[in-house]
Design a protein around this motif. Structure first.
Motif, PDB file in Angstrom:
ATOM      1  N   PHE A   1      -6.181  -8.702  -1.669  1.00 51.50           N
ATOM      2  CA  PHE A   1      -5.022  -9.295  -2.055  1.00 51.50           C
ATOM      3  C   PHE A   1      -4.187  -7.930  -1.926  1.00 51.50           C
ATOM      4  O   PHE A   1      -2.881  -8.206  -1.298  1.00 51.50           O
ATOM      5  CB  PHE A   1      -5.069  -9.556  -3.683  1.00 51.50           C
ATOM      6  N   LEU A   2      -4.323  -6.807  -2.524  1.00 53.05           N
ATOM      7  CA  LEU A   2      -3.422  -5.662  -2.486  1.00 53.05           C
ATOM      8  C   LEU A   2      -3.141  -5.378  -1.126  1.00 53.05           C
ATOM      9  O   LEU A   2      -1.859  -4.906  -0.670  1.00 53.05           O
ATOM     10  CB  LEU A   2      -4.068  -4.328  -3.110  1.00 53.05           C
ATOM     11  N   ARG A   3      -4.272  -5.290  -0.074  1.00 56.92           N
ATOM     12  CA  ARG A   3      -3.797  -5.314   1.499  1.00 56.92           C
ATOM     13  C   ARG A   3      -2.781  -6.315   2.031  1.00 56.92           C
ATOM     14  O   ARG A   3      -1.960  -5.903   2.622  1.00 56.92           O
ATOM     15  CB  ARG A   3      -4.967  -5.261   2.179  1.00 56.92           C
ATOM     16  N   ALA A   4      -3.175  -7.659   1.355  1.00 58.41           N
ATOM     17  CA  ALA A   4      -1.984  -8.666   2.032  1.00 58.41           C
ATOM     18  C   ALA A   4      -0.805  -8.171   1.304  1.00 58.41           C
ATOM     19  O   ALA A   4       0.352  -8.649   2.144  1.00 58.41           O
ATOM     20  CB  ALA A   4      -2.562 -10.002   1.320  1.00 58.41           C
ATOM     21  N   LEU A   5      -0.540  -7.564   0.262  1.00 62.75           N
ATOM     22  CA  LEU A   5       0.875  -7.265  -0.163  1.00 62.75           C
ATOM     23  C   LEU A   5       1.254  -6.034   0.464  1.00 62.75           C
ATOM     24  O   LEU A   5       2.429  -5.704   0.133  1.00 62.75           O
ATOM     25  CB  LEU A   5       0.708  -7.290  -1.636  1.00 62.75           C
ATOM     26  N   ASN A   6       0.374  -5.302   1.375  1.00 61.04           N
ATOM     27  CA  ASN A   6       0.933  -4.058   1.808  1.00 61.04           C
ATOM     28  C   ASN A   6       1.090  -3.024   0.620  1.00 61.04           C
ATOM     29  O   ASN A   6       1.696  -2.144   0.883  1.00 61.04           O
ATOM     30  CB  ASN A   6       2.146  -3.926   2.565  1.00 61.04           C
ATOM     31  N   ALA A   7       0.319  -3.025  -0.426  1.00 64.73           N
ATOM     32  CA  ALA A   7       0.323  -2.108  -1.600  1.00 64.73           C
ATOM     33  C   ALA A   7      -0.003  -0.943  -1.246  1.00 64.73           C
ATOM     34  O   ALA A   7      -1.229  -0.864  -0.510  1.00 64.73           O
ATOM     35  CB  ALA A   7      -0.449  -2.770  -2.925  1.00 64.73           C
ATOM     36  N   ARG A   8       0.609   0.175  -1.737  1.00 64.61           N
ATOM     37  CA  ARG A   8       0.072   1.606  -1.497  1.00 64.61           C
ATOM     38  C   ARG A   8       0.325   2.151  -2.871  1.00 64.61           C
ATOM     39  O   ARG A   8       1.210   2.228  -3.489  1.00 64.61           O
ATOM     40  CB  ARG A   8       0.771   2.442  -0.455  1.00 64.61           C
ATOM     41  N   PHE A   9      -0.756   3.011  -3.448  1.00 65.66           N
ATOM     42  CA  PHE A   9      -0.361   3.679  -4.811  1.00 65.66           C
ATOM     43  C   PHE A   9      -0.991   5.112  -4.241  1.00 65.66           C
ATOM     44  O   PHE A   9      -2.099   5.537  -3.973  1.00 65.66           O
ATOM     45  CB  PHE A   9      -1.534   3.284  -5.693  1.00 65.66           C
ATOM     46  N   GLU A  10       0.300   5.982  -4.099  1.00 65.40           N
ATOM     47  CA  GLU A  10       0.072   7.275  -3.780  1.00 65.40           C
ATOM     48  C   GLU A  10       0.377   8.268  -4.736  1.00 65.40           C
ATOM     49  O   GLU A  10       1.080   8.062  -5.687  1.00 65.40           O
ATOM     50  CB  GLU A  10       1.337   7.421  -2.544  1.00 65.40           C
ATOM     51  N   TRP A  11      -0.341   9.424  -4.582  1.00 69.06           N
ATOM     52  CA  TRP A  11      -0.568  10.401  -5.634  1.00 69.06           C
ATOM     53  C   TRP A  11       0.794  11.265  -5.113  1.00 69.06           C
ATOM     54  O   TRP A  11       1.268  11.548  -4.199  1.00 69.06           O
ATOM     55  CB  TRP A  11      -1.661  11.332  -5.465  1.00 69.06           C
ATOM     56  N   ALA A  12       1.611  11.650  -6.523  1.00 67.19           N
ATOM     57  CA  ALA A  12       2.581  12.539  -6.374  1.00 67.19           C
ATOM     58  C   ALA A  12       2.387  13.899  -6.888  1.00 67.19           C
ATOM     59  O   ALA A  12       1.845  14.031  -8.248  1.00 67.19           O
ATOM     60  CB  ALA A  12       3.721  11.931  -7.341  1.00 67.19           C
ATOM     61  N   LYS A  13       2.698  15.046  -6.380  1.00 66.99           N
ATOM     62  CA  LYS A  13       2.327  16.378  -6.709  1.00 66.99           C
ATOM     63  C   LYS A  13       3.025  16.381  -8.061  1.00 66.99           C
ATOM     64  O   LYS A  13       4.243  16.180  -8.080  1.00 66.99           O
ATOM     65  CB  LYS A  13       2.738  17.394  -5.753  1.00 66.99           C
ATOM     66  N   PRO A  14       2.396  17.104  -9.087  1.00 68.50           N
ATOM     67  CA  PRO A  14       3.028  17.251 -10.359  1.00 68.50           C
ATOM     68  C   PRO A  14       4.264  18.038 -10.334  1.00 68.50           C
ATOM     69  O   PRO A  14       4.288  19.081  -9.512  1.00 68.50           O
ATOM     70  CB  PRO A  14       2.085  17.556 -11.309  1.00 68.50           C
TER      71      PRO A  14
END
Length: 172
Positions: free
Chosen positions: A159-172
């Motif tokens: 499902f997340l791939r179908a939505l092209n979802a990306r949860f990326e880490w951000a440097k603090p």
């Protein structure tokens, strides 16, 4: 089973609970929850009133999150089209010798059947963490019912791939 990338997805309660408890806790992955809200607004995600009710029985951050969502994000199962599908689906479950009476009773008392019925009525893709189990007897898995009624389904990751979802880490 899969459907086009532009399909509307109907999420089962298990998606929310497992995400909050295991895969995407609010404190570690707020992007997951923002993604769900965004796609509710764009109508790529539908959440049923009965799924909301199940989540609201809890006493945790997930309950708070669902309580904060606008009411228009929740679809009603009280439509003639859904009720007709639910009735056919429940008859299929009750007449299926594969499942125990306890499994049938539990299935009738939770949102699962309504999820499949709504998806069937409105041509949606069910998103669930449950898996198809050909020989299961002690429960009625959503994917088994989906297969029985020709309803497409997928897990949270597809499902997340179908939505092209990306949860990326951000440097603090």
């Amino acid at each position: 089973m899969n459907k086009s990338l532009l399909a509307t997805h109907l999420l089962d309660t298990s998606v929310f609970i497992q995400a909050a408890r295991i895969y995407y806790p609010f404190d570690i992955c707020p992007g997951f929850w923002s993604c769900l809200l965004y796609h509710c607004q764009t109508r790529q995600i539908v959440i049923l009133d009965r799924v909301r009710a199940e989540i609201r029985r809890g006493n945790d951050e997930l309950k708070e999150w669902i309580n904060d969502m606008p009411r228009q994000f929740f679809a009603s199962t009280k439509t003639p089209k859904v009720i007709v599908e639910f009735s056919a689906l429940m008859q299929w479950v009750q007449n299926n010798d594969q499942f125990t009476d306890e499994a049938k009773s539990e299935f009738a008392s939770v949102a699962d059947g309504w999820v499949v019925a709504y998806a069937k009525a409105y041509d949606l893709v069910v998103v669930t963490q449950e898996v198809y189990a050909a020989d299961v007897k002690k429960r009625v898995p959503i994917p088994n019912v989906c297969r029985g009624f020709g309803v497409p389904y997928q897990d949270t990751f597809a499902f997340l791939r179908a939505l092209n979802a990306r949860f990326e880490w951000a440097k603090p």
